[in-house]
Enzyme design. Structure first.
Site, short mmCIF file in Angstrom:
data_model
loop_
_atom_site.label_atom_id
_atom_site.label_comp_id
_atom_site.label_asym_id
_atom_site.label_seq_id
_atom_site.Cartn_x
_atom_site.Cartn_y
_atom_site.Cartn_z
N ASP A 206 -6.68 9.72 14.47
CA ASP A 206 -6.85 9.30 13.10
C ASP A 206 -7.41 7.77 12.90
OD1 ASP A 206 -7.09 9.46 10.31
OD2 ASP A 206 -4.83 9.11 9.78
N PHE B 170 2.31 9.22 3.86
CA PHE B 170 3.63 9.09 4.67
C PHE B 170 4.58 8.31 3.95
CE2 PHE B 170 0.78 5.77 5.38
CZ PHE B 170 1.36 4.37 5.05
N GLY C 114 0.75 -1.16 0.12
CA GLY C 114 0.06 0.09 -0.14
C GLY C 114 0.86 1.16 0.17
#
Length: 538
Positions: free
Chosen positions: A329, A214, A210
């Site tokens: 988050d 970041f 993925g």
């Protein structure tokens, strides 16, 4: 000169050498103290000179100034003026109708030396001054307008400087270029993942799992133990590298306080730096819950599995809050399944006004999960940024700029549990005012106390009476339609049985507008929902 001058010349037509007084020069200057003295007469004599333009002989009057330099040696004559070598003393003056030119002694001496003996005047040789250094011509650069550049400022001239260049230097530069390692980053600072690439002198990369803001997450294997791991490769950008140090600090704290991983948070294995990329090594898990929902055509989870997910998530977040840590988050993308293996079942789906339809749905074998991504985690005592959380899971106090703390995680959990139940996000919006309007559709009007605080912080979202200013005149028809289509919470979670009634009540307390009235995560663990028995069809 420090004395006045009396100019004399032979009048036209005169055959004598007597000189008559002339009017002085018209230029005015201050008179010195000796200008009226009897000794103000100036010594001068007449010389011949070749005109450089016409080649004719012309007469000039040479003034004998009083410099310490000795006068030039001139042929003796009893008169201050002598006949010219051609016998006509006034020929040049008559021809041109002008006065003889005035020259200094140095100029006359230089002129006499140029005559090479054409006259009888003997002068001292005066060395001419060295020629002025001329600037080298520089090749003109092309006009900037020819290349489509701006002509606002002049195009800079490039200095013609000789640079040493030899074949040896060129070959050396070429060899250094070829020896330089190729770039391992793309233009955004992401690491370019290549199969079988070795990072950290230990892990061999297998595939990309993925990618996010970041950096990237890759699957890798440790050849020494044949164990597969997940490596989070942070972007080679200073702000992301700095954020990764915070995440590493949090991960180390979580592992230290929960070595047996009872609270279901991701565990850190090791960290290292590879070619300016921070690498975080963790255990290899299954897919995230969002990806599972997507592969399952966004069909909801069974109610029994939702209950298991809720129990584990509340335990993980309560553990963080006990450490004075806020995740900030929480979302399905940051919840990983330990094992994403599932079975496929065929069911009959019924909808109001439609015929029953056969569908297939994946059912997980194992509901064990791990909470991940602590890059935005914040300690309660440390700095809080203005905006946190992904849009769909953002608490109202964050939208209204009222500050945030532990309750914002509880609100995000309420949104996640509804998404597990329906298969789709509760608030699908990208606008603050529309988001608040949807919240009021789901939960009812804001409490007066909370609305008053919100109106003081964000008056542009409210109108008179501390009521939400929706819809504004410029709101699109689609936005109005989306808000009207948002259902009330008890229509989303129908209280058809005990399990749903408890589930509805828990979600309502997690989604409360006022963070001071919102249920804490620790208290939510003791909610009756978790003691309710799930039916067989759930």
């Amino acid at each position: 000169m420090n004395r006045g001058l009396n100019y004399r010349q032979s009048l036209p037509g005169s055959t004598t050498s007597s000189m008559t007084p002339m009017t002085p020069m018209t230029r005015k200057r201050k008179r010195g103290p000796l200008e009226n003295s009897p000794a103000s007469d100036v010594r001068f004599h007449e010389e011949a000179e070749v005109d450089g333009l016409t080649g004719n002989i012309k007469s000039v009057i040479v003034i004998d100034d009083d410099t310490p330099e000795p006068p030039p040696t001139v042929a003796s004559s009893s008169s201050s003026s002598r006949p010219l070598s051609n016998g006509n003393s006034n020929g040049h003056s008559k021809a041109n109708g002008s006065l003889p030119g005035l020259r200094t002694r140095a100029q006359v001496a230089a002129a006499h030396a140029a005559l090479n003996g054409n006259n009888s005047v003997t002068a001292t040789v005066v060395v001419p001054p060295p020629p002025k250094r001329r600037r080298r011509d520089v090749p003109q650069q092309p006009h900037p307008a020819a290349n489509g550049l701006s002509t606002r400022k002049p195009f800079p001239q490039i200095t013609s400087k000789a640079w040493p260049s030899t074949s040896t230097d060129v070959s050396a530069a070429s060899s250094q270029t070829t020896k330089a390692p190729p770039s391992c980053d793309d233009k955004e600072g992401h690491y370019i993942v290549t199969a079988d690439d070795v990072v950290g002198k230990r892990y061999r990369l297998i595939k990309l799992l993925g990618q996010g803001t970041f950096g990237k997450v890759v699957e890798a294997v440790d050849p020494s133990s044949n164990k597969r791991v997940a490596i989070k490769i942070i972007r080679a950008i200073p702000k992301y590298r700095e954020a990764s140090t915070i995440e590493i600090r949090v991960l180390r704290l979580l592992k230290e306080r929960d070595p047996h991983n009872i609270h279901k948070c991701i565990h850190l294995l090791e960290t290292f730096d590879h070619r300016n990329h921070v690498c975080i090594v963790t255990e290899l898990l299954g897919m995230c819950i969002y990806d599972f929902l997507k592969e399952n055509d966004f069909r909801p989870f069974p109610r029994a599995q939702i209950q298991q997910f809720a129990r584990q998530l509340l335990s993980s977040v309560a553990f963080l809050h006990d450490l004075q840590l806020i995740h900030t988050d929480l979302k399905p993308e940051n919840i990983l399944l330990v094992n994403s293996a599932a079975r496929v079942v065929n069911e009959m789906a019924t909808a109001p006004g439609r015929r029953p339809q056969a569908i297939s749905r994946k059912i997980l074998y194992d509901c064990d999960i791990r909470l991940i991504d602590f890059g935005s985690a914040t300690f309660e005592r440390e700095y809080h940024s203005t905006v946190v959380s992904t849009r769909h899971y953002r608490a109202p106090e964050i939208i209204l700029g009222l500050g945030w703390s532990f309750p914002c995680d509880a609100f995000s959990l309420g949104c996640i549990l509804v998404e597990f139940y329906t298969g789709i996000a509760l608030y699908q919006t990208h606008d603050n005012l529309e988001h608040l309007a949807m919240m009021e559709m789901v939960m009812g009007r804001m409490p007066e106390r909370f609305a008053r605080k919100g109106a003081a912080s964000k008056p542009e979202y409210f109108k008179e009476g501390n009521r939400l200013d929706w819809p504004k005149p410029k709101v699109t028809k689609q936005s109005r339609k989306d808000v009207r289509a948002t259902k009330v919470l008890h229509e989303i979670i129908r209280p058809q049985d005990t399990l749903n009634r408890h589930f509805l009540e828990l979600v309502r307390q997690l989604l409360d507008f006022d963070p001071s009235l919102r249920i804490t995560v620790r208290r939510a663990q003791d909610h009756p929902y978790f003691s309710a028995i799930t039916p067989n069809d759930a």
